[in-house]
Design a protein around this motif. Sequence first.
Motif, PDB file in Angstrom:
ATOM      1  N   GLN A   2       0.842  -1.191   0.000  1.00  0.00           N
ATOM      2  CA  GLN A   2       0.000   0.000   0.000  1.00  0.00           C
ATOM      3  C   GLN A   2       0.879   1.244   0.000  1.00  0.00           C
ATOM      4  O   GLN A   2       1.820   1.352   0.784  1.00  0.00           O
ATOM      5  N   VAL A   3       0.575   2.168  -0.894  1.00  0.00           N
ATOM      6  CA  VAL A   3       1.327   3.424  -0.959  1.00  0.00           C
ATOM      7  C   VAL A   3       0.740   4.400   0.056  1.00  0.00           C
ATOM      8  O   VAL A   3      -0.466   4.656   0.062  1.00  0.00           O
ATOM      9  N   VAL A   4       1.601   4.938   0.915  1.00  0.00           N
ATOM     10  CA  VAL A   4       1.199   5.926   1.913  1.00  0.00           C
ATOM     11  C   VAL A   4       1.948   7.223   1.614  1.00  0.00           C
ATOM     12  O   VAL A   4       3.180   7.230   1.559  1.00  0.00           O
ATOM     13  N   VAL A   5       1.202   8.289   1.410  1.00  0.00           N
ATOM     14  CA  VAL A   5       1.801   9.568   1.023  1.00  0.00           C
ATOM     15  C   VAL A   5       2.060  10.407   2.271  1.00  0.00           C
ATOM     16  O   VAL A   5       1.142  10.700   3.045  1.00  0.00           O
ATOM     17  N   LEU A   6       3.311  10.801   2.461  1.00  0.00           N
ATOM     18  CA  LEU A   6       3.695  11.674   3.574  1.00  0.00           C
ATOM     19  C   LEU A   6       3.898  13.090   3.033  1.00  0.00           C
ATOM     20  O   LEU A   6       4.456  13.279   1.954  1.00  0.00           O
ATOM     21  N   GLU A   7       3.465  14.076   3.805  1.00  0.00           N
ATOM     22  CA  GLU A   7       3.517  15.467   3.353  1.00  0.00           C
ATOM     23  C   GLU A   7       4.674  16.211   4.009  1.00  0.00           C
ATOM     24  O   GLU A   7       5.122  15.856   5.109  1.00  0.00           O
ATOM     25  N   ARG A   8       5.144  17.239   3.314  1.00  0.00           N
ATOM     26  CA  ARG A   8       6.168  18.098   3.897  1.00  0.00           C
ATOM     27  C   ARG A   8       5.609  18.734   5.172  1.00  0.00           C
ATOM     28  O   ARG A   8       4.400  18.936   5.307  1.00  0.00           O
ATOM     29  N   LEU A   9       6.480  19.049   6.101  1.00  0.00           N
ATOM     30  CA  LEU A   9       6.032  19.596   7.380  1.00  0.00           C
ATOM     31  C   LEU A   9       5.606  21.053   7.222  1.00  0.00           C
ATOM     32  O   LEU A   9       6.255  21.830   6.530  1.00  0.00           O
ATOM     33  N   SER A  10       4.522  21.405   7.873  1.00  0.00           N
ATOM     34  CA  SER A  10       4.056  22.784   7.856  1.00  0.00           C
ATOM     35  C   SER A  10       4.918  23.629   8.796  1.00  0.00           C
ATOM     36  O   SER A  10       5.688  23.101   9.603  1.00  0.00           O
ATOM     37  N   LEU A  11       4.764  24.949   8.712  1.00  0.00           N
ATOM     38  CA  LEU A  11       5.493  25.833   9.625  1.00  0.00           C
ATOM     39  C   LEU A  11       5.074  25.566  11.073  1.00  0.00           C
ATOM     40  O   LEU A  11       5.907  25.647  11.990  1.00  0.00           O
ATOM     41  N   ALA A  12       3.803  25.223  11.280  1.00  0.00           N
ATOM     42  CA  ALA A  12       3.354  24.896  12.636  1.00  0.00           C
ATOM     43  C   ALA A  12       4.039  23.624  13.135  1.00  0.00           C
ATOM     44  O   ALA A  12       4.438  23.539  14.305  1.00  0.00           O
ATOM     45  N   ASP A  13       4.198  22.628  12.252  1.00  0.00           N
ATOM     46  CA  ASP A  13       4.908  21.402  12.624  1.00  0.00           C
ATOM     47  C   ASP A  13       6.366  21.714  12.976  1.00  0.00           C
ATOM     48  O   ASP A  13       6.905  21.214  13.968  1.00  0.00           O
ATOM     49  N   LEU A  14       6.997  22.545  12.162  1.00  0.00           N
ATOM     50  CA  LEU A  14       8.404  22.886  12.394  1.00  0.00           C
ATOM     51  C   LEU A  14       8.569  23.664  13.692  1.00  0.00           C
ATOM     52  O   LEU A  14       9.582  23.516  14.386  1.00  0.00           O
ATOM     53  N   GLU A  15       7.589  24.490  14.041  1.00  0.00           N
ATOM     54  CA  GLU A  15       7.636  25.217  15.312  1.00  0.00           C
ATOM     55  C   GLU A  15       7.582  24.240  16.487  1.00  0.00           C
ATOM     56  O   GLU A  15       8.335  24.389  17.471  1.00  0.00           O
ATOM     57  N   LEU A  16       6.723  23.236  16.408  1.00  0.00           N
ATOM     58  CA  LEU A  16       6.667  22.215  17.451  1.00  0.00           C
ATOM     59  C   LEU A  16       7.997  21.468  17.551  1.00  0.00           C
ATOM     60  O   LEU A  16       8.472  21.154  18.647  1.00  0.00           O
ATOM     61  N   LEU A  17       8.604  21.217  16.411  1.00  0.00           N
ATOM     62  CA  LEU A  17       9.898  20.546  16.391  1.00  0.00           C
ATOM     63  C   LEU A  17      10.966  21.421  17.046  1.00  0.00           C
ATOM     64  O   LEU A  17      11.812  20.945  17.815  1.00  0.00           O
ATOM     65  N   ALA A  18      10.913  22.730  16.767  1.00  0.00           N
ATOM     66  CA  ALA A  18      11.866  23.658  17.370  1.00  0.00           C
ATOM     67  C   ALA A  18      11.690  23.706  18.890  1.00  0.00           C
ATOM     68  O   ALA A  18      12.679  23.752  19.645  1.00  0.00           O
ATOM     69  N   GLN A  19      10.450  23.683  19.351  1.00  0.00           N
ATOM     70  CA  GLN A  19      10.202  23.689  20.800  1.00  0.00           C
ATOM     71  C   GLN A  19      10.739  22.415  21.450  1.00  0.00           C
ATOM     72  O   GLN A  19      11.308  22.463  22.546  1.00  0.00           O
ATOM     73  N   ARG A  20      10.569  21.284  20.764  1.00  0.00           N
ATOM     74  CA  ARG A  20      11.111  20.037  21.295  1.00  0.00           C
ATOM     75  C   ARG A  20      12.636  20.117  21.361  1.00  0.00           C
ATOM     76  O   ARG A  20      13.259  19.647  22.317  1.00  0.00           O
ATOM     77  N   ALA A  21      13.248  20.701  20.353  1.00  0.00           N
ATOM     78  CA  ALA A  21      14.705  20.843  20.336  1.00  0.00           C
ATOM     79  C   ALA A  21      15.172  21.746  21.480  1.00  0.00           C
ATOM     80  O   ALA A  21      16.189  21.471  22.134  1.00  0.00           O
TER      81      ALA A  21
END
Length: 438
Positions: free
Chosen positions: A164-183
């Motif tokens: 099954q093909v599963v399509v993953l999307e590029r991260l949004s700016l909101a996603d990247l902000e959450l990633l920055a907070q985790r960092a």
Amino acid sequence: MADLFDTAPPSDPAPPAGVRPLADRIRPARLSEVIGQTKVLGPDGPLGAMLGAGSLSSLILWGPPGVGKTTIARLLADETDLAFVQISAIFTGVPDLRKVFEAARLRRTQGRATLLFVDEIHRFNKAQQDSFLPHMEDGTILLVGATTENPSFELNAALMSRAQVVVLERLSLADLELLAQRAERELGRKLPLDAKARDALLEMADGDGRAALNLIEQVAAWKLAGKIDPDTLAQRLNKRAAKYDKSGDEHFNLISALHKSVRGSDPDAALYWLARMLEGGEDPRYLARRITRMAIEDIGLADPAAARHCLDAWALYERLGSPEGELALGQAVIYLALAPKSNAGYAAYKNARAEAKRTGSLMPPAHILNAPTKMMKNQGYGEGYAYDHDATDGFSGQNYFPDGLKRPVLYVPVERGFERELKRRLDWFVSQRLKRGG
């Protein structure tokens, strides 16, 4: 979530504390910790539904770099108690694959199945892809392939039918902000950025979580007093080049976006996609050719000057080169976007090709054939031909289709631009032909 580096196999010793990259240190331990990809991992998403049902099938994870393909594959193995084995198609040959399959078979006899994660799976040739099939079918492996390329183009049908093909999307700016907070929580301090610089940093990552963490790690190491502004950030960091593969999916996606923006009469969007392609290193001559084709297909006779405008822009680019000549292409795109639209000429040509293919053996009517020999005259060639310039209004109304062929209507002009005038002329000719029995 970011595809946070490909970690070393579990048997390798871990790097000393303080040496491990930030991305590795904050890698999620559970799927619930993954940032982004909620459409895929949520309870109604394909992976969420599989895990909820307790049944995981072979998968192809398709998405741009840095969106979580490796991380998700590893966590799927953890949550289903499968042995996780990772290989890269770039560095793996047929002998290596045989060893992987044999190890998986042995592991299966010991009561544990194997999730085989294949990075860059599209780089395997057809024969190599076929080698997975029997091991997928007998349950020796559960295959999870990762690719940045369109699987329908790069993977063979047999493999696609079993995964099954599963399509993953590029991260949004909101996603990247959450990633920055985790960092920041891992680092134990806030990044020394003002609000605008922080936004600029995340935009530089261009939806790539791995790239975002690399940038964050660089900024965190700077020894600067006070908050960093966008200008200082730009001076110290080179902006990442936009992801653009001139021979891959992105090439076709962006030219499609440009074409449809022109067709949709949106000059701003059309200019944006043109600029995206030029910034990505696309050949301006390719763009000049495609822009000219747009003039023929989507503007056509609604504005006959459109094609000429594109050819002039093409010639100007050849004279001026880059970057000056690219302005001419930009102006051509604006002209096309704002021109009246008609595909009537394009559709008429396709209709004519279809009709010619269907009736390709029919002769022209004898009265419009030249008769340079006596034999041809005796056969009636040219007999009864009416010279249109001698007719009233310069129109004889004669039939020019093969005898016995029901007259098709191939060209249907629209009521826009110059084609409105062509429609008026065509309607008059049709009415006169009916009057004269043509």
